[in-house]
Design a protein around this motif. Structure first.
Motif, PDB file in Angstrom:
ATOM      1  N   GLY A 454      -3.939  -4.531  -4.178  1.00 52.37           N
ATOM      2  CA  GLY A 454      -4.436  -5.338  -3.078  1.00 52.37           C
ATOM      3  C   GLY A 454      -5.373  -6.440  -3.518  1.00 52.37           C
ATOM      4  N   ILE A 455      -5.561  -7.396  -2.628  1.00 48.26           N
ATOM      5  CA  ILE A 455      -6.553  -8.457  -2.781  1.00 48.26           C
ATOM      6  C   ILE A 455      -7.545  -8.300  -1.636  1.00 48.26           C
ATOM      7  N   VAL A 456      -8.827  -8.428  -1.951  1.00 50.43           N
ATOM      8  CA  VAL A 456      -9.868  -8.330  -0.928  1.00 50.43           C
ATOM      9  C   VAL A 456     -10.639  -9.640  -0.923  1.00 50.43           C
ATOM     10  N   ALA A 457     -10.684 -10.303   0.215  1.00 50.75           N
ATOM     11  CA  ALA A 457     -11.440 -11.543   0.377  1.00 50.75           C
ATOM     12  C   ALA A 457     -12.398 -11.379   1.546  1.00 50.75           C
ATOM     13  N   ALA A 458     -13.425 -12.221   1.599  1.00 55.76           N
ATOM     14  CA  ALA A 458     -14.441 -12.020   2.621  1.00 55.76           C
ATOM     15  C   ALA A 458     -15.151 -13.316   2.966  1.00 55.76           C
ATOM     16  N   VAL A 459     -15.675 -13.346   4.185  1.00 56.75           N
ATOM     17  CA  VAL A 459     -16.596 -14.396   4.633  1.00 56.75           C
ATOM     18  C   VAL A 459     -17.889 -13.689   5.023  1.00 56.75           C
ATOM     19  N   ALA A 460     -18.973 -14.026   4.306  1.00 63.40           N
ATOM     20  CA  ALA A 460     -20.271 -13.411   4.583  1.00 63.40           C
ATOM     21  C   ALA A 460     -21.115 -14.374   5.411  1.00 63.40           C
ATOM     22  N   MET A 461     -21.561 -13.909   6.580  1.00 62.76           N
ATOM     23  CA  MET A 461     -22.313 -14.734   7.532  1.00 62.76           C
ATOM     24  C   MET A 461     -23.357 -13.859   8.203  1.00 62.76           C
ATOM     25  N   ASP A 462     -24.440 -14.486   8.623  1.00 65.95           N
ATOM     26  CA  ASP A 462     -25.401 -13.802   9.483  1.00 65.95           C
ATOM     27  C   ASP A 462     -25.221 -14.324  10.901  1.00 65.95           C
ATOM     28  N   VAL A 463     -24.540 -13.551  11.747  1.00 62.67           N
ATOM     29  CA  VAL A 463     -24.335 -13.952  13.144  1.00 62.67           C
ATOM     30  C   VAL A 463     -25.054 -12.976  14.075  1.00 62.67           C
ATOM     31  N   SER A 464     -26.191 -12.457  13.589  1.00 59.53           N
ATOM     32  CA  SER A 464     -26.896 -11.407  14.323  1.00 59.53           C
ATOM     33  C   SER A 464     -27.647 -11.919  15.538  1.00 59.53           C
ATOM     34  N   ARG A 465     -28.000 -13.193  15.563  1.00 57.89           N
ATOM     35  CA  ARG A 465     -28.798 -13.693  16.681  1.00 57.89           C
ATOM     36  C   ARG A 465     -27.984 -13.662  17.972  1.00 57.89           C
ATOM     37  N   PRO A 466     -28.574 -13.253  19.068  1.00 54.61           N
ATOM     38  CA  PRO A 466     -27.833 -13.240  20.338  1.00 54.61           C
ATOM     39  C   PRO A 466     -27.455 -14.667  20.732  1.00 54.61           C
ATOM     40  N   PRO A 467     -26.271 -14.851  21.321  1.00 53.09           N
ATOM     41  CA  PRO A 467     -25.889 -16.195  21.769  1.00 53.09           C
ATOM     42  C   PRO A 467     -26.745 -16.637  22.950  1.00 53.09           C
ATOM     43  N   THR A 468     -26.781 -17.934  23.177  1.00 54.47           N
ATOM     44  CA  THR A 468     -27.540 -18.471  24.320  1.00 54.47           C
ATOM     45  C   THR A 468     -27.057 -17.863  25.625  1.00 54.47           C
ATOM     46  N   PHE A 469     -25.749 -17.728  25.760  1.00 56.55           N
ATOM     47  CA  PHE A 469     -25.150 -17.132  26.951  1.00 56.55           C
ATOM     48  C   PHE A 469     -24.366 -15.889  26.534  1.00 56.55           C
ATOM     49  N   PRO A 470     -24.451 -14.801  27.262  1.00 52.16           N
ATOM     50  CA  PRO A 470     -23.700 -13.593  26.898  1.00 52.16           C
ATOM     51  C   PRO A 470     -22.204 -13.884  26.798  1.00 52.16           C
ATOM     52  N   ASN A 471     -21.548 -13.286  25.795  1.00 52.75           N
ATOM     53  CA  ASN A 471     -20.108 -13.466  25.646  1.00 52.75           C
ATOM     54  C   ASN A 471     -19.454 -12.162  25.224  1.00 52.75           C
ATOM     55  N   SER A 472     -18.137 -12.197  25.085  1.00 45.25           N
ATOM     56  CA  SER A 472     -17.370 -10.966  24.868  1.00 45.25           C
ATOM     57  C   SER A 472     -17.007 -10.728  23.406  1.00 45.25           C
ATOM     58  N   VAL A 473     -17.658 -11.431  22.479  1.00 53.96           N
ATOM     59  CA  VAL A 473     -17.467 -11.142  21.063  1.00 53.96           C
ATOM     60  C   VAL A 473     -17.762  -9.666  20.811  1.00 53.96           C
ATOM     61  N   HIS A 474     -16.968  -9.023  19.966  1.00 45.67           N
ATOM     62  CA  HIS A 474     -17.198  -7.607  19.666  1.00 45.67           C
ATOM     63  C   HIS A 474     -18.657  -7.413  19.250  1.00 45.67           C
ATOM     64  N   PRO A 475     -19.385  -6.496  19.891  1.00 51.26           N
ATOM     65  CA  PRO A 475     -20.811  -6.318  19.589  1.00 51.26           C
ATOM     66  C   PRO A 475     -21.114  -6.031  18.124  1.00 51.26           C
ATOM     67  N   LEU A 476     -20.165  -5.439  17.392  1.00 53.86           N
ATOM     68  CA  LEU A 476     -20.435  -5.104  15.994  1.00 53.86           C
ATOM     69  C   LEU A 476     -20.471  -6.325  15.080  1.00 53.86           C
ATOM     70  N   TRP A 477     -20.027  -7.493  15.587  1.00 49.65           N
ATOM     71  CA  TRP A 477     -20.241  -8.713  14.815  1.00 49.65           C
ATOM     72  C   TRP A 477     -21.727  -8.908  14.515  1.00 49.65           C
ATOM     73  N   ARG A 478     -22.580  -8.523  15.457  1.00 47.34           N
ATOM     74  CA  ARG A 478     -24.023  -8.792  15.326  1.00 47.34           C
ATOM     75  C   ARG A 478     -24.671  -7.902  14.267  1.00 47.34           C
ATOM     76  N   GLU A 479     -23.960  -6.873  13.841  1.00 50.32           N
ATOM     77  CA  GLU A 479     -24.484  -5.970  12.813  1.00 50.32           C
ATOM     78  C   GLU A 479     -23.797  -6.157  11.463  1.00 50.32           C
ATOM     79  N   SER A 480     -22.905  -7.141  11.366  1.00 50.59           N
ATOM     80  CA  SER A 480     -22.075  -7.275  10.169  1.00 50.59           C
ATOM     81  C   SER A 480     -22.765  -8.101   9.085  1.00 50.59           C
ATOM     82  N   VAL A 481     -22.361  -7.836   7.833  1.00 52.11           N
ATOM     83  CA  VAL A 481     -22.798  -8.657   6.713  1.00 52.11           C
ATOM     84  C   VAL A 481     -21.639  -9.531   6.226  1.00 52.11           C
ATOM     85  N   PHE A 482     -20.427  -9.040   6.332  1.00 49.35           N
ATOM     86  CA  PHE A 482     -19.276  -9.899   6.060  1.00 49.35           C
ATOM     87  C   PHE A 482     -18.031  -9.367   6.744  1.00 49.35           C
ATOM     88  N   MET A 483     -17.106 -10.293   6.936  1.00 45.12           N
ATOM     89  CA  MET A 483     -15.786  -9.969   7.456  1.00 45.12           C
ATOM     90  C   MET A 483     -14.830  -9.986   6.279  1.00 45.12           C
TER      91      MET A 483
END
Length: 583
Positions: A454-483
């Protein structure tokens, strides 16, 4: 059939109408001769069924949309004999093969999907000349939409004739939502309205951009840069920015600074399944706004435009890093050091792209730090660089300063060809890289995937801050270190290998990470199409509310796509038609 003077004397719409009439008549005869007339009340109507619209009905529909109906002629048809009205052309075929990996070849078409798996060899340029070339898994027709009128007429026609409807812009799609056998596509690609606004609402006042449904990332970013601004976009410049990309969440090189693409949205213009054209904002049709911001594309309605926040452009630093090592122990210890270094890098506002490749090879081809310097990046990466120096293995590190974000992006990502992949993925929580023990477990899981091809690739981002307006992004995005997205390279010459490899992704590769992240999540735009329990993995606790919103705005279920909210009521049968799932 038509002399040059006749073409010249006709308007563009008239020419399109005459040409389409001929194609419809020819294709209709072929479909009736080759399809099994097995109309089923529980399925969408399919070419060859008695319920399939007659040539006269297709032509009548074409008139209502000003000649915007386009019959699918597969772009690889010059590579084969037998497709109606197209002759084999070796020179054209060679050009198609040479450019097959270029997104521009596909996004200029009304039907071709960049993830070849979903074309199912319907008309493939790399198969022998005498191989079948049929519309097959491609849509049968597409509507070249320019506005609400075409949206409304297309939805109404699809409902009236019980035809599968597909929403398509560019064909960038790892999940098979923008194609479908026997489908009518609402092609949004030429809706290119784009403007910078001074936007004012109760919760936001500042620069914004109104983006038409067909606008691509490079087009939006070019206008933003001309105004000294940036727009949150993805890694590929040809991706449509207002479609499934943002509606599915939207990763970005700018995410550590500003959040996901869905976090930027101020309002949507959308036609619902009920034929209502609505504006959805945090205060107007707020449930629809919430669903469109992260709840997946092509299922609640079809978007005409979105308006998003813009941000100030700044000088941007970028860096690359690569190394390889024959010793497993040394290599994977270095990988662990890098993973544990990520939180500090992301907290500062940088975004990092990296890959673990066969042969104990690590590649970090892109990293971006808006408002930072090359010196800042080198300082942030110091724990990794120090570990490399102590190991004594050779490595390549480069960091540079750029006057603006787009300059960094164009330099580090000069050309983005199609990445054909048998795909899986997982969101990795920050908790897994905060201690040596948990990081070691994560490294072991990644190592097991790579060791099995296999090949494993990733995008590492800090998206932990709450958005200005509530949205339906999966809540676990806010706890992630990379996708992470993982899998094997697509085999153009052997579909059986791809099927085997995709099963390996589902049953071997993904579970290696799922074991470390029970109850976890994956990015719904880049994941395994066969992901078990996809409702929870892609949408989490938001799914019941999203399903209710789907039912409210699309009660007849005209919008459908694999793994989209509400899609479990339908499935694709063996011949490609869309049928209701037995209860």
């Amino acid at each position: 059939m038509f002399g040059g003077s006749r073409w010249q004397s006709m308007s563009k719409a008239q020419v399109q109408m005459v040409a389409l009439t001929s194609i419809i008549a020819l294709f209709g005869a072929v479909w009736m001769a080759t399809s099994q007339p097995q109309e089923q009340s529980c399925c969408r109507c399919f070419p060859g069924d008695d319920c399939w619209p007659s040539p006269e009905e297709w032509n009548g529909f074409n008139e209502t949309i000003s000649g915007g109906l386009i019959a699918t002629v597969p772009i690889a048809s010059p590579c084969h004999d037998g497709f109606p009205g197209v002759e084999y052309d070796a020179e054209k075929c060679a050009d198609i093969q040479a450019n097959w990996a270029r997104p521009s070849l596909h996004f200029a078409s009304t039907h071709s999907t960049m993830a070849s798996f979903f074309a199912n060899l319907s008309c493939d340029p790399f198969t022998p000349r005498d191989s079948p070339c049929v519309a097959g898994a491609y849509v049968s027709y597409a509507v070249n939409a320019s506005g609400v009128s075409e949206y409304r007429e297309t939805v109404a026609f699809a409902k009236k004739h019980n035809i599968r409807l597909v929403i398509r812009n560019t064909g960038h799609d790892y999940m098979g939502k923008s194609t479908g056998a026997g489908a009518l596509a609402l092609w949004t690609h030429n809706i290119k309205a784009l403007s910078v606004l001074d936007y004012t609402s109760p919760a936001y006042a500042g620069k914004a951009m109104k983006i038409g449904a067909g606008v691509q990332a490079s087009e939006a970013q070019a206008l933003a840069k001309a105004n000294g601004l940036v727009v949150v976009e993805g890694d590929c410049p040809s991706v449509g920015i207002a479609g499934g990309y943002t509606q599915g969440g939207g990763t970005s090189p700018l995410a550590s600074k500003f959040g996901l693409a869905a976090d930027q949205v101020l309002e949507w213009e959308v036609l619902t399944g009920k034929g209502e054209f609505l504006t959805a904002t945090p205060t107007q049709n707020s449930d629809l706004y919430w669903a469109l911001c992260g709840g997946g594309g092509g299922t609640y309605g079809v978007v005409l435009s979105m308006t998003v926040k813009l941000h100030q452009d700044q000088p941007t630093a970028g860096a690359t890093l690569s190394f390889a090592e024959s010793s497993d122990v040394v290599y994977w210890n270095l990988v662990r050091s890098f993973l544990m270094n990520l939180p500090a890098i992301l907290d500062a506002g940088a975004t990092v792209y990296f890959q673990f490749l066969p042969g104990n090879t690590f590649s970090l081809p892109q990293s971006y730090f808006l408002g930072g310097t090359a010196e800042d990046l080198e300082h942030l990466f110091q724990p990794t660089i120090q570990a490399l120096n102590q190991s004594g293995i050779p490595y390549t590190w480069n960091s540079s300063d750029f006057p603006a974000f787009r300059d960094a992006f164009d330099t580090l990502n000069p050309e983005m060809d199609i990445f054909e992949f048998n795909l899986g993925g997982r969101l990795i929580p920050r908790s897994l890289v905060l201690s040596e023990g948990s990081a070691t477990s994560l490294v072991s899981a990644i190592k097991s995937i790579v060791a099995q091809g296999g090949i494993v690739a990733a995008v590492a981002m800090d998206v932990s801050r709450p958005p200005t307006f509530p949205n339906s992004v999966h809540p676990l995005w806010r706890e992630s270190v990379f996708m992470t997205f993982l899998g094997t390279m697509y085999d153009r010459l052997n579909m059986t290998n791809n099927i085997i490899d995709q099963r390996k992704v589902t049953h071997v590769f993904d579970p290696a990470l799922e074991e470390l992240t029970p109850g976890g999540a994956a990015y719904l735009n880049e994941a395994d199409i066969h992901q078990p329990d996809w409702q929870n993995v892609f949408y989490g606790a938001n799914y019941p509310r999203l399903a209710a919103i789907k039912k409210a705005y699309d009660p007849d279920g005209i919008f459908w796509g694999p793994t989209a909210v509400g899609s479990e009521g339908w499935s694709v049968s063996g011949d490609g038609r869309l049928c209701k799932t037995p209860t």
